[in-house]
Design a protein around this motif. Structure first.
Motif, short mmCIF file in Angstrom:
data_model
loop_
_atom_site.label_atom_id
_atom_site.label_comp_id
_atom_site.label_asym_id
_atom_site.label_seq_id
_atom_site.Cartn_x
_atom_site.Cartn_y
_atom_site.Cartn_z
N ALA A 127 5.57 50.17 18.78
CA ALA A 127 5.55 50.01 20.23
C ALA A 127 5.47 51.38 20.90
O ALA A 127 6.30 52.26 20.63
CB ALA A 127 6.79 49.27 20.70
N PRO A 128 4.52 51.58 21.82
CA PRO A 128 4.37 52.88 22.49
C PRO A 128 5.35 53.03 23.65
O PRO A 128 5.03 52.70 24.79
CB PRO A 128 2.92 52.85 22.98
N ILE A 129 6.55 53.51 23.38
CA ILE A 129 7.58 53.60 24.41
C ILE A 129 7.95 55.05 24.71
O ILE A 129 7.75 55.94 23.89
CB ILE A 129 8.85 52.80 24.03
N ARG A 130 8.51 55.25 25.90
CA ARG A 130 8.94 56.58 26.33
C ARG A 130 10.39 56.85 25.94
O ARG A 130 10.80 58.01 25.82
CB ARG A 130 8.78 56.71 27.84
N GLY A 131 11.20 55.78 25.75
CA GLY A 131 12.60 55.96 25.37
C GLY A 131 13.20 54.63 24.93
O GLY A 131 12.78 53.57 25.37
N LEU A 132 14.22 54.72 24.05
CA LEU A 132 14.87 53.54 23.48
C LEU A 132 16.36 53.59 23.78
O LEU A 132 17.02 54.60 23.53
CB LEU A 132 14.66 53.50 21.96
N THR A 133 16.90 52.49 24.30
CA THR A 133 18.34 52.36 24.52
C THR A 133 18.87 51.20 23.69
O THR A 133 18.38 50.06 23.81
CB THR A 133 18.66 52.11 26.01
N LEU A 134 19.85 51.48 22.85
CA LEU A 134 20.51 50.46 22.04
C LEU A 134 21.90 50.24 22.64
O LEU A 134 22.74 51.13 22.59
CB LEU A 134 20.61 50.90 20.58
N LEU A 135 22.12 49.06 23.22
CA LEU A 135 23.35 48.76 23.94
C LEU A 135 24.19 47.75 23.15
O LEU A 135 23.73 46.63 22.92
CB LEU A 135 23.01 48.21 25.33
N SER A 136 25.37 48.17 22.74
CA SER A 136 26.29 47.28 22.02
C SER A 136 25.59 46.65 20.82
O SER A 136 25.72 45.46 20.54
CB SER A 136 26.83 46.18 22.95
N SER A 137 24.84 47.47 20.10
CA SER A 137 24.10 47.01 18.92
C SER A 137 24.51 47.85 17.73
O SER A 137 25.13 48.91 17.90
CB SER A 137 22.60 47.11 19.17
N GLY A 138 24.19 47.39 16.53
CA GLY A 138 24.68 48.10 15.35
C GLY A 138 23.60 48.50 14.39
O GLY A 138 22.41 48.22 14.60
N PRO A 139 23.99 49.15 13.29
CA PRO A 139 23.02 49.65 12.32
C PRO A 139 22.49 48.60 11.37
O PRO A 139 21.43 48.80 10.76
CB PRO A 139 23.83 50.72 11.56
N GLU A 140 23.22 47.50 11.24
CA GLU A 140 22.83 46.48 10.25
C GLU A 140 23.49 45.16 10.64
O GLU A 140 23.87 44.97 11.80
CB GLU A 140 23.27 46.92 8.85
N GLU A 141 23.63 44.26 9.69
CA GLU A 141 24.18 42.93 9.96
C GLU A 141 25.55 43.02 10.63
O GLU A 141 26.26 44.03 10.53
CB GLU A 141 24.29 42.14 8.66
N LEU A 142 25.89 41.95 11.34
CA LEU A 142 27.18 41.88 12.03
C LEU A 142 28.30 41.94 11.01
O LEU A 142 28.29 41.19 10.03
CB LEU A 142 27.25 40.58 12.82
N PRO A 143 29.28 42.84 11.18
CA PRO A 143 30.37 42.94 10.20
C PRO A 143 31.29 41.72 10.24
O PRO A 143 31.29 40.95 11.20
CB PRO A 143 31.11 44.21 10.62
N ILE A 144 32.07 41.57 9.19
CA ILE A 144 33.05 40.49 9.12
C ILE A 144 34.03 40.63 10.28
O ILE A 144 34.53 41.71 10.56
CB ILE A 144 33.81 40.52 7.78
N GLY A 145 34.27 39.54 10.98
CA GLY A 145 35.17 39.56 12.14
C GLY A 145 35.03 38.25 12.90
O GLY A 145 34.34 37.32 12.46
N PRO A 146 35.67 38.16 14.07
CA PRO A 146 35.65 36.91 14.83
C PRO A 146 34.26 36.42 15.20
O PRO A 146 33.99 35.21 15.14
CB PRO A 146 36.46 37.26 16.09
#
Length: 289
Positions: A127-146
Motif C-alpha cells: 500500500a502506497p502510504i505516507r505514514g502508519l499508525t498502530l493503535l492498541s494493536s500488537g505484534p502477533e496473536e492476542l495473548p492469553i487473557g480475558p
C-alpha cells in the motif's frame, strides 16, 4: 456529553469500492486535495468507533475516511473464513489505498486493534502510504487473557446457535457490568445492533486471526525502512488486550514513535479522544511537512 460512537458529527455516510461489495464509510471532505486519513476498525468494531476523531481531523486539514471492514456492520463480506485474516484484508486495504492515492493525495493509515494487524498487512502488500499508525494493536496473536478467553467462549455458541444466541449471551453478561450500564441507552442499542449485523463469518474469521497471527514486526520494519514510511505506535494507559510492554517493544523494533494515552484502555478514540488527537495530529503534521 461524553464523546461516543453515536455523537453528532459532520461526516457523510458513503460507499467505497470493495472486493466483496461496497465498503461502508464515514467521510468528512475538506477543501482542496489534501491528505487522507484512512481509519480501520478492530474486531466487532465499525467506522463509528472513530466518530469522536472525524471533525477534529478534518478541521486540521486532513480528510478522514472511517470504514467498516468486510462483514462488519454495514459492509457485506465473503463466506470464506480465511478472507478475514489480516493478510487477506490487508490486500483489500492496499487496493483501496491505491484507489484513494490515484490522484496523488498522501494517505495516512490508522488501524485500531485487529485493524492494526490489517493495516500492517496492507503495508506488507505494498500500500502506497505516507505514514502508519498502530493503535492498541500488537505484534502477533492476542495473548492469553480475558479477551482471548471471550473468543474461546463465544465461538461454540456462534457456530452451534448463531448470531442471535451469541448476542443474547453477551447481553446477559453485560447486565452486571457497571461500565456497560453507565453507557447511554442510545449507545447500548447501537452497540447491540452493530453486533447483530456483523456476519458470523467475519466474527469467526477475525477470531481465527486473533488466535493465529504470526509476529511480522521485522518484516514490517524492513518494508517501512525500504519505503521511508514513518510509524507511530500508541495505546491506552490501561490497555487490556496486548500488554503495553509488548506494544512498546514493537515500536522499538519498528523504529517508531511510541505514545501512551492517559485515561484510556483499549479504545482511546472513544475513551480519551482529546489526548489521542493531540498525539495523532502533531505526529501526522510532522510526517506531512
Amino acid at each position: 456529553m461524553t464523546p461516543s460512537q453515536v455523537s453528532p458529527h459532520g461526516a457523510r455516510r458513503v460507499d467505497l469500492p470493495g472486493r466483496y461489495g461496497p465498503l461502508a464509510a464515514l467521510r468528512r471532505p475538506v477543501s482542496g486535495q489534501g491528505p487522507i486519513a484512512l481509519l480501520v476498525p478492530g474486531y466487532t468494531g465499525s467506522k463509528e468507533d472513530f466518530v469522536p476523531l472525524l471533525d477534529p481531523i478534518a478541521d486540521a486539514g486532513i480528510e478522514p475516511i472511517a470504514i467498516d471492514l468486510p462483514g462488519q456492520y454495514e459492509s457485506p463480506g465473503p463466506v470464506e473464513l480465511d478472507a478475514y485474516l489480516p493478510a487477506a484484508l490487508g490486500g483489500l486495504i492496499a487496493e483501496l489505498v491505491g484507489k484513494l492515492a490515484a490522484d496523488g493525495r498522501p494517505i495516512l493509515v490508522l488501524g485500531h486493534s485487529y485493524g492494526g494487524l490489517v493495516a500492517r498487512g496492507a503495508v506488507l502488500a505494498g500500500a502506497p502510504i505516507r505514514g502508519l499508525t498502530l493503535l492498541s494493536s500488537g505484534p502477533e496473536e492476542l495473548p492469553i487473557g480475558p479477551r482471548r478467553k471471550m473468543l474461546d467462549l463465544a465461538e461454540p455458541v456462534l457456530r452451534e446457535h448463531g448470531i442471535e444466541a451469541l448476542a443474547s449471551f453477551r447481553k446477559a453478561m453485560y447486565e452486571n457490568d457497571p461500565s456497560w450500564l453507565q453507557l447511554s441507552v442510545e449507545l447500548r442499542e447501537f452497540l447491540t445492533e452493530r453486533f447483530r449485523r456483523t456476519t458470523p463469518e467475519c466474527l469467526l474469521g477475525m477470531a481465527m486471526g486473533l488466535r493465529t497471527e504470526s509476529d511480522l514486526v521485522d518484516s514490517l520494519a524492513r518494508q517501512l525502512e525500504t519505503t521511508a514510511t514513518p510509524c507511530l505506535v500508541a495505546c491506552g494507559a490501561e490497555d487490556d488486550a496486548w500488554p503495553i510492554a509488548a506494544q512498546r517493544d514493537m515500536a522499538e523494533r519498528l523504529d517508531a514513535d511510541f505514545a501512551v494515552i492517559p485515561g484510556a484502555r483499549h479504545s482511546p478514540a472513544v475513551e480519551n479522544p482529546e489526548a489521542l488527537l493531540g498525539v495523532l495530529l502533531s505526529t501526522w503534521r510532522m510526517w506531512l511537512a
